[in-house]
Design an enzyme around this catalytic site. Structure first.
Site, PDB file in Angstrom:
ATOM      1  N   HIS A   9      -2.188   6.543  -4.547  1.00 39.11           N
ATOM      2  CA  HIS A   9      -1.870   6.965  -3.011  1.00 39.11           C
ATOM      3  C   HIS A   9      -1.457   6.335  -2.188  1.00 39.11           C
ATOM      4  O   HIS A   9      -0.632   5.243  -2.747  1.00 39.11           O
ATOM      5  CB  HIS A   9      -3.798   6.605  -2.790  1.00 39.11           C
ATOM      6  CG  HIS A   9      -4.188   4.969  -3.205  1.00 39.11           C
ATOM      7  ND1 HIS A   9      -3.627   4.004  -1.552  1.00 39.11           N
ATOM      8  CD2 HIS A   9      -4.411   4.311  -3.987  1.00 39.11           C
ATOM      9  CE1 HIS A   9      -3.618   2.855  -2.799  1.00 39.11           C
ATOM     10  NE2 HIS A   9      -3.893   2.975  -3.865  1.00 39.11           N
ATOM     11  N   ASP A  13      -3.770   0.280   4.749  1.00 42.02           N
ATOM     12  CA  ASP A  13      -3.484  -1.595   5.649  1.00 42.02           C
ATOM     13  C   ASP A  13      -3.478  -2.810   4.515  1.00 42.02           C
ATOM     14  O   ASP A  13      -3.188  -3.465   4.335  1.00 42.02           O
ATOM     15  CB  ASP A  13      -3.975  -1.971   7.020  1.00 42.02           C
ATOM     16  CG  ASP A  13      -3.696  -1.242   7.994  1.00 42.02           C
ATOM     17  OD1 ASP A  13      -2.629  -0.556   8.368  1.00 42.02           O
ATOM     18  OD2 ASP A  13      -4.181  -0.701   8.798  1.00 42.02           O
ATOM     19  N   GLU A  83     -10.108   3.310  -9.303  1.00 38.27           N
ATOM     20  CA  GLU A  83     -10.117   2.323  -8.409  1.00 38.27           C
ATOM     21  C   GLU A  83     -10.757   1.237  -9.419  1.00 38.27           C
ATOM     22  O   GLU A  83     -11.950   1.087  -9.365  1.00 38.27           O
ATOM     23  CB  GLU A  83      -9.655   1.614  -7.846  1.00 38.27           C
ATOM     24  CG  GLU A  83      -8.929   0.497  -7.347  1.00 38.27           C
ATOM     25  CD  GLU A  83      -7.860  -0.125  -8.761  1.00 38.27           C
ATOM     26  OE1 GLU A  83      -7.624   0.746  -9.259  1.00 38.27           O
ATOM     27  OE2 GLU A  83      -6.183   0.544  -7.529  1.00 38.27           O
ATOM     28  N   HIS A 148      -5.082   5.341  -8.219  1.00 34.83           N
ATOM     29  CA  HIS A 148      -5.183   4.356  -7.729  1.00 34.83           C
ATOM     30  C   HIS A 148      -4.487   3.174  -9.456  1.00 34.83           C
ATOM     31  O   HIS A 148      -3.924   3.638 -10.052  1.00 34.83           O
ATOM     32  CB  HIS A 148      -6.508   3.407  -7.517  1.00 34.83           C
ATOM     33  CG  HIS A 148      -7.095   4.459  -7.075  1.00 34.83           C
ATOM     34  ND1 HIS A 148      -6.823   3.809  -6.233  1.00 34.83           N
ATOM     35  CD2 HIS A 148      -7.837   5.247  -7.614  1.00 34.83           C
ATOM     36  CE1 HIS A 148      -8.115   4.751  -5.359  1.00 34.83           C
ATOM     37  NE2 HIS A 148      -8.576   4.995  -5.767  1.00 34.83           N
TER      38      HIS A 148
END
Length: 194
Positions: A9, A13, A83, A148
Site C-alpha cells: 500500500h 502518516d 497486515e 502490506h
C-alpha cells in the site's frame, strides 16, 4: 498457473512517523494516494484479470486507485492478506518496539507469529490461485494483490528459502513483487520498487 503481483500500500502518516500499524486501520495520506496513482502508471504494461486487496483501508484504497486508473473492476477483498497483527506493539515507534521487545516479533503479547502470518497469506493466495484456474484454465491469469509490508516480507522469505529480503531491508510503500503460483507452490519471479 497464476501470475500474482503483490504491491505494498501507499504511505500513511504512521509510515512517515515510523510507527507500527499492524492491524490498526490507518488511512493513506496524500503521498500514499499519489504513490498509488504512480504505481498504476508504472504497471500499465501489465494486464490484470482481477484486483484483490487486504480489508485494511490503506491497502483497499491503494487497490481502488490503481483499479480506477487502469479501468479495472473494483478490488475483491481477501482477509488473509491483512497486515501482521502486532498485538501490544501496535502504535509504537520502531525504536520503542526494539527497546521493549527486541528483534523477535514472535515474543510480543497478542501478536501473531511470523509462521501464522505466512500460513494465512499462503492460504489466501492458494484460494486466489484456485479461483483463477477454475475461471480461466488453460489461460494463465494475472492478478494484482494490494497488501502490506509484513505480508510481502513473509512471502518473500518463504519463496526464497529465507534469503530475501536482505537483513534490515525496508520494503518501500508501493513496492512491487511478482510471484507465480501453481497448485499451491509459490515461486518468486522478481521484486522491484515502483
Amino acid at each position: 498457473m497464476t501470475l500474482i503481483t503483490l504491491i505494498r500500500h501507499g504511505q500513511t502518516d504512521w509510515n512517515l512517523e515510523g510507527r507500527i500499524q499492524g492491524s490498526t486501520d490507518i488511512p493513506l495520506n496524500d503521498t500514499g494516494r499519489a504513490q498509488a496513482r504512480h504505481a498504476a502508471v508504472q504497471l500499465a504494461g501489465v494486464a490484470f484479470d482481477h484486483v484483490y486487496a487486504s480489508p485494511l483501508g490503506r491497502a483497499r484504497e491503494t487497490a481502488e486507485i490503481i483499479a480506477r486508473e487502469r479501468g479495472l473492476s473494483a478490488p475483491l477483498v481477501t482477509v488473509g492478506m491483512r497486515e501482521h497483527e502486532f498485538g501490544e506493539a501496535e502504535g509504537l515507534l520502531w525504536d520503542e518496539y526494539r527497546e521493549r521487545f527486541g528483534a523477535r516479533t514472535d515474543d510480543v503479547p497478542g501478536a501473531e507469529t511470523v509462521q501464522q502470518l505466512t500460513d494465512r497469506a499462503l492460504a489466501s493466495l492458494t484460494r486466489i490461485d484456485l479461483a483463477a484456474r477454475r475461471r480461466s484454465a488453460p489461460h494463465v491469469e494475472s492478478v494484482l494483490v494490494c497488501t502490506h509490508g509484513g505480508v510481502i516480507r513473509a512471502l518473500l522469505e518463504h519463496a526464497s528459502g529465507g534469503t530475501l529480503p536482505a537483513p534490515g531491508e525496508r520494503l518501500g510503500n508501493a513496492s512491487v513483487h511478482r510471484f507465480a503460483m501453481d497448485g499451491g507452490g509459490l515461486r518468486l519471479l522478481d521484486a522491484a520498487s515502483v
